[in-house]
Design a protein around this motif. Structure first.
Motif, short mmCIF file in Angstrom:
data_model
loop_
_atom_site.label_atom_id
_atom_site.label_comp_id
_atom_site.label_asym_id
_atom_site.label_seq_id
_atom_site.Cartn_x
_atom_site.Cartn_y
_atom_site.Cartn_z
N GLU A 101 25.75 47.54 29.73
CA GLU A 101 26.67 48.46 30.39
C GLU A 101 27.75 47.67 31.13
N LEU A 102 28.96 48.19 31.13
CA LEU A 102 30.07 47.52 31.81
C LEU A 102 29.78 47.31 33.29
N ASP A 103 29.09 48.25 33.93
CA ASP A 103 28.84 48.10 35.36
C ASP A 103 27.80 47.01 35.68
N GLU A 104 27.20 46.40 34.65
CA GLU A 104 26.30 45.27 34.87
C GLU A 104 27.07 43.96 35.03
N VAL A 105 28.34 43.95 34.61
CA VAL A 105 29.17 42.74 34.68
C VAL A 105 29.70 42.59 36.11
N ARG A 106 29.51 41.39 36.66
CA ARG A 106 29.90 41.14 38.06
C ARG A 106 31.30 40.56 38.21
N ALA A 107 31.76 39.80 37.20
CA ALA A 107 33.04 39.12 37.36
C ALA A 107 33.55 38.64 36.00
N LEU A 108 34.84 38.30 35.99
CA LEU A 108 35.49 37.73 34.81
C LEU A 108 35.86 36.29 35.13
N ALA A 109 35.85 35.45 34.10
CA ALA A 109 36.17 34.04 34.29
C ALA A 109 37.09 33.57 33.17
N SER A 110 37.96 32.60 33.51
CA SER A 110 38.82 32.00 32.50
C SER A 110 39.22 30.61 32.99
N ILE A 111 40.21 30.06 32.34
CA ILE A 111 40.70 28.72 32.67
C ILE A 111 41.93 28.84 33.58
N GLU A 112 42.11 27.86 34.43
CA GLU A 112 43.21 27.85 35.40
C GLU A 112 44.57 28.13 34.75
N LEU A 113 44.77 27.63 33.54
CA LEU A 113 46.04 27.86 32.83
C LEU A 113 46.35 29.35 32.66
N LYS A 114 45.31 30.18 32.69
CA LYS A 114 45.48 31.63 32.48
C LYS A 114 45.47 32.43 33.78
N ARG A 115 45.51 31.74 34.91
CA ARG A 115 45.43 32.41 36.21
C ARG A 115 46.45 33.54 36.37
N ASN A 116 47.64 33.37 35.81
CA ASN A 116 48.70 34.38 35.96
C ASN A 116 48.98 35.14 34.67
N GLU A 117 48.04 35.11 33.73
CA GLU A 117 48.22 35.80 32.45
C GLU A 117 48.15 37.32 32.71
N PRO A 118 49.24 38.05 32.42
CA PRO A 118 49.30 39.48 32.75
C PRO A 118 48.15 40.31 32.17
N GLY A 119 47.75 40.06 30.94
CA GLY A 119 46.68 40.84 30.34
C GLY A 119 45.35 40.64 31.05
N LEU A 120 45.05 39.40 31.42
CA LEU A 120 43.81 39.12 32.15
C LEU A 120 43.83 39.76 33.54
N LEU A 121 44.97 39.63 34.22
CA LEU A 121 45.09 40.22 35.55
C LEU A 121 44.97 41.74 35.50
N ALA A 122 45.60 42.35 34.49
CA ALA A 122 45.54 43.81 34.34
C ALA A 122 44.11 44.26 34.04
N LEU A 123 43.40 43.51 33.18
CA LEU A 123 42.02 43.86 32.86
C LEU A 123 41.15 43.78 34.12
N ALA A 124 41.28 42.71 34.87
CA ALA A 124 40.49 42.56 36.10
C ALA A 124 40.77 43.71 37.06
N GLU A 125 42.03 44.11 37.16
CA GLU A 125 42.40 45.22 38.04
C GLU A 125 41.81 46.53 37.54
N GLN A 126 41.92 46.79 36.24
CA GLN A 126 41.35 48.02 35.64
C GLN A 126 39.86 48.13 35.92
N LEU A 127 39.16 47.01 35.79
CA LEU A 127 37.71 47.00 35.93
C LEU A 127 37.26 46.80 37.38
N ALA A 128 38.21 46.54 38.28
CA ALA A 128 37.91 46.24 39.68
C ALA A 128 36.91 45.09 39.79
N LEU A 129 37.16 44.05 38.99
CA LEU A 129 36.31 42.85 39.00
C LEU A 129 37.15 41.64 39.38
N PRO A 130 36.55 40.67 40.07
CA PRO A 130 37.28 39.45 40.36
C PRO A 130 37.50 38.63 39.08
#
Length: 134
Positions: A36-65
């Motif tokens: 289940e999606l609510d079992e996921v605690r956080a998202l992780a990636s590489i520093e190069l992607k810190r400002n990637e709009p799609g990743l940031l939008a996904l984290a915001e949609q899911l309310a996950l760090p």
């Protein structure tokens, strides 16, 4: 208070990959593995992607760090990867962003060594892996 393993999703993506593509890969992968999606605690990636709009939008949609790691931090997980990508290494100095990032964050959040529950899943513009720790 959530109990059970700490589950984190590692993500890698091409520049400009939309959040909708990342979300589709995430939903398909979790559904295929009965997680289940609510079992996921956080998202992780590489520093190069810190400002990637799609990743940031996904984290915001899911309310996950979204926690990002340097290529140097991720390189320590090379021996645990199911797949070593030459292309990823050429672009990021890391052989596998999704798996390495998932393992790094699960290790950071958990008390036990992290393991890959779901190895690298690939879509057209993105990769995803899921790691767990307790």
């Amino acid at each position: 208070m959530k109990v059970g393993p700490i589950l984190v999703v590692g993500l890698g993506c091409q520049r400009g990959c939309p959040a909708s593509s990342l979300r589709a890969l995430l939903d398909q992968t979790l559904q295929a593995h009965g997680i289940e999606l609510d079992e996921v605690r956080a998202l992780a990636s590489i520093e190069l992607k810190r400002n990637e709009p799609g990743l940031l939008a996904l984290a915001e949609q899911l309310a996950l760090p979204l926690i990002c790691f340097t290529a140097e931090q991720l390189s320590g997980y090379q021996g645990q990867l199911s797949h070593r990508s030459r292309i990823a290494f050429e672009r990021t100095d890391c052989h596998g962003v999704a798996e390495s990032a998932a393992l790094a964050l699960a290790n950071q959040l958990g008390d036990s060594p992290a393991t890959l529950l779901i190895t690298r899943q690939k879509a057209l513009q993105a990769t995803l892996a899921l790691a767990a720790a307790s």
